[in-house]
Scaffold this motif. Structure first.
Motif: not given
Ligand code: PLP
Length: 422
Positions: A1-11
Motif C-alpha cells: 500500500m505504501r509503495e502504491a499510494y504514498v509518495p517516496k518523498a515521504v521518507f
C-alpha cells in the motif's frame, strides 16, 4: 500500500510498522519488540502513550474534538497559554499562541518579529533546521533532501556560521579563537545587511538536525549583547531541545541570556500535533486582531495533553531523568570513543547526546557510510537509532526520558555491538 499510494518523498528510516508503544519500547505489527532511541524525532520525551496523558486526551475527546479558537473559544487554550508563560524563562509579561507544527510556530514567530520591529531581515545559522514550509525551509541549512529543487526561497534571510567547534567554520580552535564567529557579525553588518533592518536572530540552543551541536555559552552571551545593541529580537527555537531533553524544561535556561521569543513543539503535545510561540507580550500584541491564527491552531485535545505533560514532567523530576541518561550514556560513550577510532566526537547536553563518526580523527572526513551501517546493525538487534548532521555522519539520541536504566544499558550494548560489527 505504501509503495502504491504514498509518495517516496515521504521518507522513512527503518522498515518497521508499529502496532503499539509503551515507555521507550515499541511492538511492531509482526510482534517484534524494539527499544526506541528516536522517540518520534524528539516528540516522545514523556514516553509512548503515557497513561495519564491518554486519560486527559480521552476526557477532552469525549467533550469536543474541535471548535476552532477563532470561532468558539475554549478554556484549555487560555490555560495552556498561561502555563507556557509561567514556565518559560523571562521575568517579564508574556503571551503565547498555539499552532500545529514546529514549522508553523517558527513562521508565526517570524511574522510577529517583523510586525513588531517593522524590520524585514532575519538571521539564521548554517546547519539549522527550522522546518519544511517555504520560509522555514529557507531558514534551514541542509540542501539535500530538504531544499533541493524547491526554490526559489523566501527573501530576507541571511545565514551565519554556527559555532560548531568540532569543525570550526574558520579552522580555529576554541581555546584561542577569541570567539571569532561572534565577531563576524560586525562584518555581516558592514557587508551584507544593516543591523537596523534585522528583525530577529533565530537560533537552536542545541542544534538538532545539524548534529546536536552545543554552542559555547560565551557565544550566546555575545549574541545577546548584539541583539540588545541593535534592538534585534532573539528567538530560541526550542522545538527539539525543549521539554527536559537537555535537563531543563527549555535549553535556553542554561544561557544566562533571556530570549525574546521561544518556539516549542514536539514533546509539548506528547505526540499530538501542537506547537507554540511564547514571547514578550508586546511582540505578539503588535499583530492586529485576526492577524494570527488558523483553523486547527491550538487543538483542544492537544492542549489537554500538553497541560498534563507539563504537570507530569515537573512533578516527576524529568530533569533528573535527563541527567541520569547523561551520566550513564557519557560514561559508556566515552569508553566507546576510546575503543573505536571512527568515533570522532561525543557531545551533547543532558539527554540530547550525539556521536559524530569520521573516517579518521585527523582528517575528520565524515563517515556517513558507517552511520548507515550502524543503524542497520542496531535495527537487526532491536534498537531504533536515527542520524543527524549536515553530512549525515551523526547518530543522535532522542530516547523517551522515561527509559529505564536497564533499557538504556541494553540499548548502549546494542550500539556498541553494532559499531564493533563494522
Ligand atoms: C529545531 C526545530 N525547529 C523546527 C522544526 C520543524 O518542526 P515540524 O517538523 O513540526 O514542522 C524541527 C523539526 O525537527 C526542529 O527540530
Amino acid at each position: 500500500m505504501r509503495e502504491a499510494y504514498v509518495p517516496k518523498a515521504v521518507f522513512y528510516t527503518l522498515p518497521v510498522v508499529i502496532d503499539r508503544g509503551e515507555g521507550a519500547a515499541v511492538q511492531d505489527v509482526d510482534g517484534n519488540i524494539f527499544l526506541d532511541f528516536a522517540g518520534g524525532i524528539g516528540v516522545l520525551n514523556i514516553g509512548y502513550s503515557h497513561p495519564e496523558v491518554v486519560e486527559e486526551v480521552k476526557k477532552q475527546a469525549e467533550k469536543f474534538l474541535h471548535a476552532s479558537i477563532n470561532v468558539i473559544q475554549y478554556e484549555n487554550y487560555f490555560k495552556l497559554a498561561k502555563r507556557l508563560c509561567e514556565v518559560t524563562p523571562g521575568d517579564f509579561q508574556k503571551s503565547a499562541m498555539m499552532v500545529n507544527s514546529g514549522a508553523e510556530a517558527v513562521e508565526n514567530a517570524v511574522k510577529a518579529a517583523r510586525r513588531f520591529t517593522g524590520r524585514t531581515e532575519i538571521i539564521a545559522f548554517e546547519g539549522a533546521f527550522h522546518g519544511r514550509t517555504l520560509l522555514t525551509m529557507t531558514l534551514t541549512s541542509k540542501v539535500k533532501p530538504y531544499k533541493y529543487g524547491f526554490g526559489p526561497f523566501a527573501p530576507g534571510v541571511h545565514k551565519m556560521p554556527y559555532p560548531y567547534c568540532y569543525r570550526c567554520p574558520y579552522g580555529l580552535c576554541r581555546e584561542t579563537c577569541g570567539l571569532h564567529c561572534a565577531k563576524r557579525f560586525e562584518d555581516l553588518f558592514l557587508q551584507e545587511v544593516a543591523p537596523e533592518d534585522i528583525a530577529a536572530i533565530i537560533i537552536e540552543p542545541v542544534q538538532g538536525e545539524g548534529g546536536f551541536i552545543v554552542p559555547p555559552d560565551d557565544f550566546i552571551k555575545e549574541l545577546g549583547r548584539i541583539c540588545d545593541r541593535y534592538g534585534i529580537l532573539l528567538i530560541a527555537d526550542e522545538i527539539q531541545s525543549g521539554f527536559y531533553r537537555t535537563g531543563k524544561l527549555f535549553a535556553c535556561e542554561y544561557w544566562g541570556v533571556v530570549p525574546d521569543m521561544i518556539t516549542t513543539a514536539k514533546s509539548l503535545g506528547a505526540g499530538l500535533p501542537l506547537s507554540a510561540v511564547v514571547a514578550r507580550k508586546e511582540i505578539l500584541d503588535s499583530a492586529e486582531f485576526g492577524q494570527l491564527g488558523g483553523t486547527y491552531s491550538g487543538n483542544p485535545v492537544a492542549n489537554a495533553a500538553a497541560l498534563k505533560v507539563i504537570e507530569i514532567m515537573q512533578r516527576d523530576d524529568f530533569d533528573d531523568k535527563a541527567n541520569m541518561i547523561n551520566k550513564l550514556a557519557f560514561e559508556r560513550l566515552g569508553a566507546m570513543k576510546n575503543r573505536f577510532e571512527i568515533i570522532g566526537d561525543v557531545r551533547g547536553r543532558g539527554a540530547m547526546i550525539a556521536l559524530e563518526f569520521v573516517k579518521d580523527r585527523v582528517s575528520k572526513e565524515a563517515n556517513k557510510d558507517a552511520v548507515q551501517k550502524i543503524i542497520r546493525n542496531a535495527f537487526a538487534q532491536g534498537l531504533i537509532l536515527i542520524s543527524a548532521g549536515v553530512r549525515g555522519n551523526v547518530i543522535r539520541f532522542l530516547m523517551p526520558l522515561v527509559i529505564t536504566e536497564e533499557q538504556l544499558m541494553k540499548g548502549l550494548d546494542i550500539l556498541e555491538n553494532s559499531i564493533e560489527q563494522i
